[in-house]
Design an enzyme around this catalytic site. Structure first.
Site, short mmCIF file in Angstrom:
data_model
loop_
_atom_site.label_atom_id
_atom_site.label_comp_id
_atom_site.label_asym_id
_atom_site.label_seq_id
_atom_site.Cartn_x
_atom_site.Cartn_y
_atom_site.Cartn_z
N ASP A 116 7.17 -3.64 -6.57
CA ASP A 116 7.82 -4.62 -5.69
C ASP A 116 9.34 -4.54 -5.76
OD1 ASP A 116 7.94 -5.84 -8.22
OD2 ASP A 116 7.40 -7.84 -7.48
N HIS A 117 9.87 -4.00 -6.84
CA HIS A 117 11.30 -3.73 -7.05
C HIS A 117 11.39 -3.05 -8.40
CE1 HIS A 117 10.97 -7.06 -9.75
NE2 HIS A 117 10.46 -7.77 -8.77
N HIS A 140 3.46 -13.70 -3.50
CA HIS A 140 3.96 -14.38 -4.70
C HIS A 140 3.75 -15.88 -4.64
CE1 HIS A 140 6.47 -14.48 -8.29
NE2 HIS A 140 6.99 -15.58 -7.81
N ASP A 142 4.04 -4.80 -10.70
CA ASP A 142 5.07 -5.84 -10.72
C ASP A 142 6.21 -5.45 -11.66
OD1 ASP A 142 6.21 -8.25 -10.11
OD2 ASP A 142 4.65 -9.49 -11.04
N ASP A 143 7.42 -5.43 -11.14
CA ASP A 143 8.61 -5.14 -11.96
C ASP A 143 8.60 -3.73 -12.53
OD1 ASP A 143 8.99 -7.82 -11.44
OD2 ASP A 143 9.51 -8.38 -13.49
N CYS A 157 10.64 -10.80 -6.96
CA CYS A 157 9.21 -10.71 -6.58
C CYS A 157 8.93 -11.25 -5.18
CB CYS A 157 8.35 -11.47 -7.58
SG CYS A 157 8.50 -10.88 -9.28
CA LIG Z 1 8.27 -8.42 -9.43
#
Ligand SMILES: [Ca+2]
Ligand SMILES: [Ca+2]
Length: 471
Positions: free
Chosen positions: A312-313, A129, A36-37, A75
């Site tokens: 996710d990004h 999410h 995540d992130d 997200c």
């Molecule tokens: Ca994220």
């Protein structure tokens, strides 16, 4: 004649069943690992100090995509797009509060589709999410995650709040990072790895499996056991350097929109401490991914399991003065992306082919023989997995909402050479960056007459691919 015919029929039937069983047994498993992130802050992506031995080892037996992009650097929109195989303007999931299943009743998500095609499916941690409450503290409750998704084989986690772990530094000083004195398993990502390994050990061996493990780190809060912080001497952490006038040519929507609570740094020392905390949690996440990958090997599953690792990004660590996601700059739209397909000729190589997270769904269908739903908007990466020089897309497309009220709508295309971004179809700004000359996107060429032709072409590509958004 009749008994003979009957015996032949029985024999043929038995042969068919045995062939079907062999087919099911030979179907490859799927392990989807997400973080995540996560920016491209991994050793295998050439980061100067990141320590990620487990994902680096996976990269050596996978195709490493240098130019992989999410479709919406936030997200829920990114995950909804990847897991449905649909672009954000189709899912209309453009905010963390949006609900894919309300917007598209009957949507066939990737794990649901595999489940319907005979796969045993399970999810540990954050893959979708939906249902994630806002606020960092409540996000530490893993029971709250993925609520409402059709990904049914959810495992119970012992809910252990990170706030119960003894804090040694960071938080006391009001900084967004925390060194803990506990073990990996005291934190949610440790629990996800442990639960995933237990699931692999106990799974039904008569079915191929689709296991998705979504790690929460390096998403804020930056929490990890102290040993991961110890990997990063403070002096090894450098701040990004950029031209003093970098912001002058950035349109307003691309500059503002900091996520409240993320504006974390004032002094250079605090900024370096934030980067150090981020990298510590990246190493922590890497170690948890390694536990799952090691279990695949130990259980004799590695040879017949497709492994996808994706963020996710991305995430800005101070580039362009930004400390968050949600921008359409390279650091936010780009994702780390590794794909190991058993037997693929490109394993161990790096690809410069531009790809999208949207490609995950059709790729996994193609590699497993699961029929791909006709609605999918991505492409199978199989040609690139066998030949990393193969070109699949004219560009990777991303969409975003920015501004204090998310009132600016952006769309962006990244080709092998260029990035072109429009805000509200250009009414609130246009950006053009030449990655051959300017990999950090410091110089906006949108107003430069020398590049008018390429700008016109890329804007036409954007208009053709992505309809005006938010209308
Ligand atoms: Ca994220
Ligand atoms: Ca600039």
């Amino acid at each position: 004649m009749k008994p003979l015919r009957s015996a032949l029929f029985t024999l043929l039937y038995a042969l068919c069943i045995s062939a079907l069983n062999a087919f099911a047994a030979s179907k490859p498993n799927v392990l989807l690992l997400m973080s995540d992130d996560l920016a491209n802050t991994l050793g295998c992506y050439g980061h100067p100090v990141a320590k990620t031995p487990n994902l680096d080892a996976l990269a050596k037996r996978a195709v490493l995509f240098e130019r992989a992009y999410c479709q919406f650097p936030h997200c829920n929109p990114s995950r909804a797009s990847m897991m449905s195989g649909l672009r954000p303007h189709t899912t209309r999931v453009t905010d963390n509060a949006d609900n894919l299943y309300q917007n598209l009743p009957g949507v066939m998500t990737l794990p649901h589709h595999f489940r319907r095609n005979g796969y045993a499916t399970a999810r540990c941690g954050k893959i979708f999410h939906l249902g994630v409450p806002t606020g960092a503290e409540s996000m530490d409750d893993p029971q709250a995650w993925d609520f409402g998704t059709p990904f049914k084989d959810e495992r119970p986690y012992p809910p252990k709040r990170e706030s119960t772990v003894k804090v040694t530094t960071g938080k006391k000083q009001g900084l967004p990072w925390t060194e803990t004195t506990g073990t990996d398993d005291d934190l949610v990502d440790g629990n996800f790895a442990k639960t995933a390994v237990e699931w692999l050990e106990k799974r039904d061996p008569s079915k191929p499996f689709f296991l998705a493990v979504g790690f929460h780190r390096p998403h804020l809060p930056l929490v990890a056991p102290a040993k991961y912080f110890d990997l990063y001497p403070f002096d090894s952490i450098k701040l990004p350097t950029e031209p003093a006038d970098d912001e002058a040519d950035i349109p307003a929507p691309a500059r503002n929109g900091s996520v409240p609570g993320y504006a974390i740094s004032t002094t250079p020392e605090q900024r370096r401490a934030a980067i150090r905390g981020y990298l510590a949690t990246v190493s922590f996440m890497d170690a948890q991914a390694g536990r799952v990958l090691d279990a695949l090997k130990r259980l004799g599953l590695a040879e017949n399991t497709i492994v996808v690792f994706a963020g996710d990004h991305g995430w800005h660590l101070g580039e362009h003065g930004l400390w968050h996601k949600r921008s359409l700059f390279e650091e936010s739209a780009r994702v780390p992306f590794l794909v190991h397909a058993p037997g693929a000729k490109g394993n161990g190589q790096r690809s410069l082919s531009v790809v999208e997270l949207l490609d995950v769904y059709p790729t996994l269908c193609d590699l497993t023989g699961v029929p791909a739903p006709a609605s999918l908007q991505g492409k199978s990466l199989r040609p690139v997995l066998n030949d990393p020089k193969a070109v699949l897309h004219e560009g990777a497309f991303a969409q975003a909402r920015r501004g204090p009220k998310a009132e600016f709508w952006g769309r962006s295309v990244r080709t092998a050479r260029w990035r072109c971004t429009e805000w509200d179809e250009g009414r609130n700004g246009i950006e053009l960056y030449d990655h051959d000359a300017d990999p950090h996107e410091f110089t906006n060429l949108a107003g430069d007459p020398k590049h008018a032709a390429v700008l016109k072409e890329l804007r036409a590509v954007l208009a053709a691919k992505l309809p005006p958004f938010g209308k």
